[in-house]
Scaffold this active site. Structure first.
Site, PDB file in Angstrom:
ATOM      1  N   GLY A  63      -6.712   0.391  12.962  1.00 15.39           N
ATOM      2  CA  GLY A  63      -7.238  -0.960  12.059  1.00 15.39           C
ATOM      3  C   GLY A  63      -8.203  -0.563  11.064  1.00 15.39           C
ATOM      4  O   GLY A  63      -8.753  -1.521  10.541  1.00 15.39           O
ATOM      5  N   GLY A 123      -7.531   0.603   8.125  1.00 17.97           N
ATOM      6  CA  GLY A 123      -7.155   0.736   6.783  1.00 17.97           C
ATOM      7  C   GLY A 123      -6.986   1.986   6.033  1.00 17.97           C
ATOM      8  O   GLY A 123      -7.105   2.042   4.732  1.00 17.97           O
ATOM      9  N   LEU A 124      -6.876   3.039   7.070  1.00 21.83           N
ATOM     10  CA  LEU A 124      -7.152   4.475   6.210  1.00 21.83           C
ATOM     11  C   LEU A 124      -5.463   4.856   6.345  1.00 21.83           C
ATOM     12  O   LEU A 124      -5.299   6.115   6.142  1.00 21.83           O
ATOM     13  CB  LEU A 124      -7.866   5.395   7.254  1.00 21.83           C
ATOM     14  CG  LEU A 124      -9.320   4.665   7.318  1.00 21.83           C
ATOM     15  CD1 LEU A 124      -9.982   5.602   8.062  1.00 21.83           C
ATOM     16  CD2 LEU A 124     -10.111   4.465   6.001  1.00 21.83           C
ATOM     17  N   GLU A 171      -8.099  -0.601  -7.423  1.00 23.44           N
ATOM     18  CA  GLU A 171      -7.367  -1.641  -6.486  1.00 23.44           C
ATOM     19  C   GLU A 171      -6.361  -2.636  -7.104  1.00 23.44           C
ATOM     20  O   GLU A 171      -6.729  -3.205  -8.219  1.00 23.44           O
ATOM     21  CB  GLU A 171      -8.660  -2.550  -5.857  1.00 23.44           C
ATOM     22  CG  GLU A 171      -8.492  -2.386  -4.220  1.00 23.44           C
ATOM     23  CD  GLU A 171      -8.717  -1.040  -3.657  1.00 23.44           C
ATOM     24  OE1 GLU A 171      -7.371  -0.429  -3.334  1.00 23.44           O
ATOM     25  OE2 GLU A 171      -9.619  -0.383  -3.667  1.00 23.44           O
ATOM     26  N   HIS A 172      -5.460  -2.775  -6.552  1.00 19.99           N
ATOM     27  CA  HIS A 172      -4.234  -3.807  -7.011  1.00 19.99           C
ATOM     28  C   HIS A 172      -3.766  -3.389  -8.529  1.00 19.99           C
ATOM     29  O   HIS A 172      -3.344  -4.101  -9.409  1.00 19.99           O
ATOM     30  CB  HIS A 172      -4.874  -5.391  -7.149  1.00 19.99           C
ATOM     31  CG  HIS A 172      -4.723  -5.661  -5.663  1.00 19.99           C
ATOM     32  ND1 HIS A 172      -3.766  -6.533  -5.324  1.00 19.99           N
ATOM     33  CD2 HIS A 172      -5.643  -5.700  -4.764  1.00 19.99           C
ATOM     34  CE1 HIS A 172      -4.092  -7.028  -3.904  1.00 19.99           C
ATOM     35  NE2 HIS A 172      -5.508  -6.462  -3.550  1.00 19.99           N
ATOM     36  N   ASP A 217      -0.373   5.509  -1.014  1.00 17.06           N
ATOM     37  CA  ASP A 217      -0.709   5.891   0.545  1.00 17.06           C
ATOM     38  C   ASP A 217       0.190   7.071   0.701  1.00 17.06           C
ATOM     39  O   ASP A 217      -0.468   8.278   1.084  1.00 17.06           O
ATOM     40  CB  ASP A 217      -0.554   4.977   1.570  1.00 17.06           C
ATOM     41  CG  ASP A 217      -1.437   3.635   1.496  1.00 17.06           C
ATOM     42  OD1 ASP A 217      -2.491   3.858   0.423  1.00 17.06           O
ATOM     43  OD2 ASP A 217      -1.267   2.928   1.938  1.00 17.06           O
ATOM     44  N   SER A 228      -2.879   5.185   8.387  1.00 11.14           N
ATOM     45  CA  SER A 228      -2.113   5.880   9.191  1.00 11.14           C
ATOM     46  C   SER A 228      -0.696   5.925   9.552  1.00 11.14           C
ATOM     47  O   SER A 228      -0.067   7.015   9.855  1.00 11.14           O
ATOM     48  CB  SER A 228      -2.632   5.270  10.590  1.00 11.14           C
ATOM     49  OG  SER A 228      -2.082   4.078  10.973  1.00 11.14           O
ATOM     50  N   SER A 229      -0.033   4.863   8.710  1.00 11.11           N
ATOM     51  CA  SER A 229       1.661   4.584   8.784  1.00 11.11           C
ATOM     52  C   SER A 229       1.995   5.790   7.709  1.00 11.11           C
ATOM     53  O   SER A 229       2.896   6.482   7.942  1.00 11.11           O
ATOM     54  CB  SER A 229       2.084   3.311   8.267  1.00 11.11           C
ATOM     55  OG  SER A 229       1.390   2.919   6.929  1.00 11.11           O
ATOM     56  N   GLU A 273       9.175   2.371   4.517  1.00  5.74           N
ATOM     57  CA  GLU A 273       8.375   0.929   4.888  1.00  5.74           C
ATOM     58  C   GLU A 273       9.009  -0.097   4.084  1.00  5.74           C
ATOM     59  O   GLU A 273       9.134  -1.185   4.701  1.00  5.74           O
ATOM     60  CB  GLU A 273       6.966   1.542   4.387  1.00  5.74           C
ATOM     61  CG  GLU A 273       6.120   2.267   5.074  1.00  5.74           C
ATOM     62  CD  GLU A 273       4.817   1.917   5.356  1.00  5.74           C
ATOM     63  OE1 GLU A 273       4.398   0.762   5.371  1.00  5.74           O
ATOM     64  OE2 GLU A 273       3.728   2.944   5.166  1.00  5.74           O
TER      65      GLU A 273
END
EC number: 2.7.1.6
Length: 383
Positions: A126, A128-129, A36-37, A176, A131-132, A164
């Site tokens: 919503g 956080g999986l 993460e990060h 992602d 979707s975008s 994005e």
């Protein structure tokens, strides 16, 4: 949310447009198991594509327009002119991802072709999986199928990220899109965010992933994210490096007295998280559950204490899962922080026990309502 399929989305297309589609594509969402990060610090991440998707059924048109319909937005429809300068649509914000992708593909020389597209997804809203990214990868597959043009998976991922960054206005990393494009069934993907190389890491056949949305809406993400990024950059600059990837943990520890406390702790999280991600990949490949549990526990503690991105409800959720797992379940916050989801990895036989513990204790202890999502590592859009 009801699970969809290519066949079901084809039916929805035919019901709306009055004719059968010529094809259907899908692209998965994802969950990050650990790392993460680390992505914007040139480090390592270990996400898995999951068995929830964005689907697009499509048919060719005779003009240069895309006519798009969104199942998840009450069949809201928009028209996008492939040859026009793309502008933001404030009324149908989901279409901005389409417009951004079209802009990037045209910019890179893709001719594209007009088409009718029916878009539907069974990714939990919503949660956080990602979707975008799933929408972007499905869209690129559909558009290249319509125009019969070729694209390489990593190129598609970079194009989705650029859409994005440059059009939607979200300064996301590459993880992602890359996992949605290149994910493999029954495997996580170890991604080196410095050179974008990937390595499939098999998930043992009897292990499963449980994602739990905390019910805490993520807040302060943009300002806190930018602040963390700046602190990491300051620490890297202290060592004369463009990113923390070029700094050794021993160097950092030796310089603790010279760095401000926050920059030191942020950098310590990133450097130790990189090692934990490599250790997790090794543990996963070997089926070494004890080692995986250990690094996931350490990862969460580092996010909580050094990176300061967890919240009390998330910490409570992780603790409930750890207690219920009795040493046979790794659990940690996943995602940018300040709410969102927790991910657990455990043998399939342990998963019901974890779910039962969450349902029995979490709402009572926090007042938040959890959403439980059982998931399996799945193939990417271009797999």
């Amino acid at each position: 949310m009801k699970t969809l399929s290519n066949a079901r989305v084809s039916e929805l297309f035919e019901s709306y447009f009055g004719t059968a589609p010529v094809g259907t594509v899908k692209a998965p969402g994802r969950v990050n198991l650990i790392g993460e990060h680390t992505d914007y610090n040139g480090g390592f991440v270990l996400p898995a594509a999951i068995n929830y998707h964005t689907y697009i059924a499509f048919a060719l048109r005779g003009d240069r327009q895309l006519r798009l319909v969104a199942y998840n937005f009450d069949n809201e429809s928009v028209v996008v002119d492939l040859d026009a300068v793309q502008v933001h649509d404030t009324n149908a914000s989901w279409s901005n991802y389409v417009r951004g992708v079209v802009q990037e593909m045209r910019k890179q020389g893709f001719k594209l072709a007009g088409g009718d597209l029916y878009i539907a997804g069974d990714l939990h809203s919503g949660a956080g999986l990602s979707s975008s990214a799933s929408l972007e990868m499905a869209l690129i597959r559909a558009l290249t199928s319509l125009s019969q043009e070729q694209i390489e998976p990593t190129q598609a991922a970079l194009m989705g990220q650029a859409a994005e960054n440059n059009f939607v206005g979200c300064n996301c990393g590459i993880m992602d899109q890359l996992i949605s494009a290149r994910g493999q069934e029954h495997a996580a993907l170890l991604i080196d965010c410095q050179d974008l190389s990937t390595r499939a890491v098999p998930v043992p056949a009897d292990w499963e992933i449980l994602i739990v949305h905390s019910g805490v809406k993520r807040g302060l993400v943009d300002s806190e994210y930018n602040q963390r990024r700046q602190q990491c950059e300051q620490a890297a600059a202290f060592f004369g490096q463009p990113s923390l990837r070029g700094v050794e943990l021993a160097q950092l520890l030796a310089a603790e007295a010279e760095l401000d406390e926050l920059s030191f702790r942020r950098a310590r999280h990133v450097l130790t998280e990189n090692q934990r991600t490599l250790d997790a990949a090794k543990a996963l490949a070997e089926g070494n559950l004890a080692s995986l549990v250990k690094v996931m526990v350490e990862s969460h503690a580092s996010m909580r204490d050094d990176f300061n991105i967890t919240v009390p409800a998330i910490d409570t959720l992780v603790n409930i899962l750890a207690v219920a797992g009795e040493g046979k379940a790794g659990a940690r916050m996943t995602g940018g922080g300040f709410g969102g989801c927790v991910v657990a990895v455990a043998p399939a036989a342990v998963i019901p026990r974890l779910a039962a513990a969450v349902e029995a204790h979490y709402q009572d202890q926090t007042g938040c309502i959890p959403t439980l999502i059982r998931a399996k590592a799945s193939a990417g859009a271009f797999a």
